[in-house]
Design a protein around this motif. Structure first.
Motif, short mmCIF file in Angstrom:
data_model
loop_
_atom_site.label_atom_id
_atom_site.label_comp_id
_atom_site.label_asym_id
_atom_site.label_seq_id
_atom_site.Cartn_x
_atom_site.Cartn_y
_atom_site.Cartn_z
N SER A 60 -28.82 28.95 3.46
CA SER A 60 -28.78 29.95 2.39
C SER A 60 -27.77 29.60 1.30
O SER A 60 -27.86 30.11 0.18
CB SER A 60 -28.45 31.33 2.97
OG SER A 60 -27.25 31.29 3.71
N ASP A 61 -26.83 28.73 1.59
CA ASP A 61 -25.87 28.28 0.57
C ASP A 61 -26.33 26.99 -0.11
O ASP A 61 -25.53 26.27 -0.72
CB ASP A 61 -24.49 28.10 1.17
CG ASP A 61 -24.49 27.11 2.34
OD1 ASP A 61 -25.56 26.53 2.64
OD2 ASP A 61 -23.43 26.92 2.96
N ASN A 62 -27.63 26.66 0.05
CA ASN A 62 -28.30 25.52 -0.61
C ASN A 62 -27.95 24.15 0.01
O ASN A 62 -28.33 23.11 -0.54
CB ASN A 62 -27.99 25.48 -2.11
CG ASN A 62 -28.59 26.68 -2.82
OD1 ASN A 62 -29.68 27.12 -2.48
ND2 ASN A 62 -27.87 27.21 -3.80
N LYS A 63 -27.27 24.15 1.13
CA LYS A 63 -27.07 22.87 1.83
C LYS A 63 -28.42 22.42 2.39
O LYS A 63 -29.24 23.25 2.81
CB LYS A 63 -26.06 23.05 2.96
CG LYS A 63 -24.63 23.28 2.48
CD LYS A 63 -23.71 23.55 3.66
CE LYS A 63 -22.30 23.83 3.18
NZ LYS A 63 -21.42 24.26 4.30
N GLN A 64 -28.61 21.10 2.39
CA GLN A 64 -29.88 20.56 2.88
C GLN A 64 -29.64 19.32 3.74
O GLN A 64 -28.68 18.57 3.50
CB GLN A 64 -30.80 20.20 1.71
CG GLN A 64 -31.23 21.38 0.86
CD GLN A 64 -32.13 20.96 -0.28
OE1 GLN A 64 -32.14 19.81 -0.71
NE2 GLN A 64 -32.91 21.90 -0.79
N ILE A 65 -30.50 19.13 4.71
CA ILE A 65 -30.47 17.93 5.54
C ILE A 65 -31.91 17.45 5.74
O ILE A 65 -32.81 18.25 5.96
CB ILE A 65 -29.83 18.19 6.92
CG1 ILE A 65 -28.31 18.33 6.79
CG2 ILE A 65 -30.15 17.05 7.90
CD1 ILE A 65 -27.60 18.56 8.11
#
Length: 465
Positions: free
Chosen positions: A128-133
């Motif tokens: 939800s904080d726009n972190k991506q993996i």
């Protein structure tokens, strides 16, 4: 070489299941699951083309949910997947519930293949904080998985007393020590764990195989998937035991032995054992990869043949059989492949037949070179075998091919026992090299894509194939 899991495919079901498990462990360790927003999975190559028929999407959902293929009850698969489909939600690792629609969040990229291996999948996670993996994983056969960029150095951190990469290495250690193949394997296994633990693990592997055979010989009905393939093992079992009564495995084996040991009778039982396992495999049942799910019936069928018609139920012989088979399979994996998506069905049925041939030969008293010769003979007569599952299902011709692989293994063993390896023209290493060269030359449509062979001759294929 031997992993306990769920059918129908080690590379397309068990591998993706394991990859999904490891991916969720990875993202939990990096960013945690509290704020996880979404997951998406991209399937490439053979995983895309035959993924529906092999249950790849089902396995991935169960893996993301934190279920384990060794312990998860196969009878609960339908209800678990139906719940995700109905609610359009997935509990990641059983901890964090997110919106998830398998129809759109698992994407089958039929026309895209990644260069490292045809069985590729990419997992995408967003918080939800726009972190991506994003992680790409490969299912490289037999339930083994590899993360892109992952260093496998840790796998070689154990110092083995008898390091083996080729059959020539195995032969060297057998000659130098006078140990049998299974004894060499046991010494190497001791580098990882105490002998008692290895024995317990091998016995558990056989118990799962045995229960699978018995269950498959008594299960009736149609196989899932839409091809309307009827189970045959139960009918054949009923016919072969005639009027004999039994209510458990031991009394069943006695009923089998009481029927004699004529060639036709024995042949029918070997076929029945193999059919039983692979019908269970095709039904998402509990099986042991040997070395794969698609070839899971060969080794149990030959071992059951040995128990029923050769030397009886002896734990030491079962240990000897499985240890010997595992080493032969390991050499094939190192020198070629055990993935049908890489090498066609020669990499599955061919390898399992070679494993079973060597193991049977040692168990009935053959020497080390005769066991290796038996493995070579078995593979030599599977070279070039294509993988062309109709409808992308591990049913036609896969189930019957296990009966052929088992029977060829027994024949190869008999030939080797009646031969002198000194006069053999082809070594096991030579046939492994030939198999790998054949795999590289084989057209991709014959490598578990359902784009060629029987898969396009029979108008019953599923839409994705």
């Amino acid at each position: 070489m031997f992993k306990i899991g769920v059918g129908p495919s080690s590379s397309h079901t068990l591998g993706p299941w394991r990859a999904a498990q490891r991916f969720t462990e990875s993202i939990k360790a990096v960013h945690g699951l509290d704020n996880l927003k979404s997951l998406k999975v991209l399937l490439y190559g053979s995983l895309a083309k035959t993924g529906k028929g092999h249950g790849t999407d089902i396995a991935i959902q169960l893996g993301l949910a934190g279920e384990d293929p060794v312990t998860f009850d196969p009878g609960n698969i339908d209800s678990a997947i139906e719940l995700v489909k109905e609610k359009k939600q997935l509990a990641v690792k059983g901890m964090k519930t997110i919106d998830f629609d398998s129809a759109t969040d698992i994407v089958f990229l039929y026309r895209e293949t990644l260069p490292y291996h045809p069985n590729a999948m990419t997992f995408l996670a967003e918080w939800s904080d726009n972190k991506q993996i994003a992680e790409t994983w490969y299912s490289i056969g037999g339930g083994f998985v590899k993360k892109e960029g992952e260093d496998n150095a840790s796998a070689h951190s154990v110092q083995l007393p008898f390091p083996i990469d080729h059959n020539a290495d195995l032969l060297h250690w057998c000659r130098k020590t006078g140990l049998s193949i299974s004894e060499v394997v046991m010494e190497n296994e001791a580098a990882w764990r105490p002998e008692a633990e290895t024995r317990k693990g091998v016995n558990h592997i056989w118990t799962v195989m045995r229960d699978c055979i018995y269950r498959g010989c008594h299960a009736e009905g149609m196989l899932p998937g839409g091809l309307n393939v009827k189970r045959r093992a139960a009918d054949l079992n009923r016919k072969l035991v005639g009027g004999h009564k039994y209510d458990n495995y031991d009394s069943w084996i006695e009923a089998i032995r009481s029927g004699g040991n004529s060639f036709k009778y024995t042949l029918d039982w070997v076929s029945c054992f193999a059919l039983a396992v692979n019908e269970e495999n095709a039904s998402f049942g509990r099986v042991v990869t040997a070395p794969t799910n698609g070839a899971a019936g060969v080794i149990p069928a030959v071992l059951q043949y040995y128990i029923a018609f050769c030397d009886g139920y002896k734990e030491e012989k079962i240990l000897q059989f499985i240890l010997t088979a595992s080493e032969i399979g390991s050499i094939f994996k190192k020198g070629a492949t055990i993935s049908a998506a890489m090498g066609g069905c020669q990499a599955e049925i061919g390898v399992s037949s070679a494993m079973a041939a060597a193991a049977l030969t040692e168990c009935v008293g053959g020497n080390q070179r005769q066991a290796m010769m038996a493995a070579e003979i078995a593979m030599e007569h599977h070279l070039g075998l294509t993988c062309d599952p109709i409808g992308g299902l591990v049913q036609i011709p896969c189930i019957e091919r296990n009966t052929m692989g088992a029977i060829k293994a027994i024949t190869a063993s008999q030939l080797a026992l009646q031969s002198t390896p000194d006069f053999a023209k082809v070594s096991l290493d030579a046939v492994i090299s030939t198999m790998w060269n054949t795999a590289q030359d084989m057209n991709s449509k014959y490598k578990e894509t359902s784009d060629g062979g029987l898969a396009v001759q029979i108008p019953l294929g599923l839409s994705e194939c």
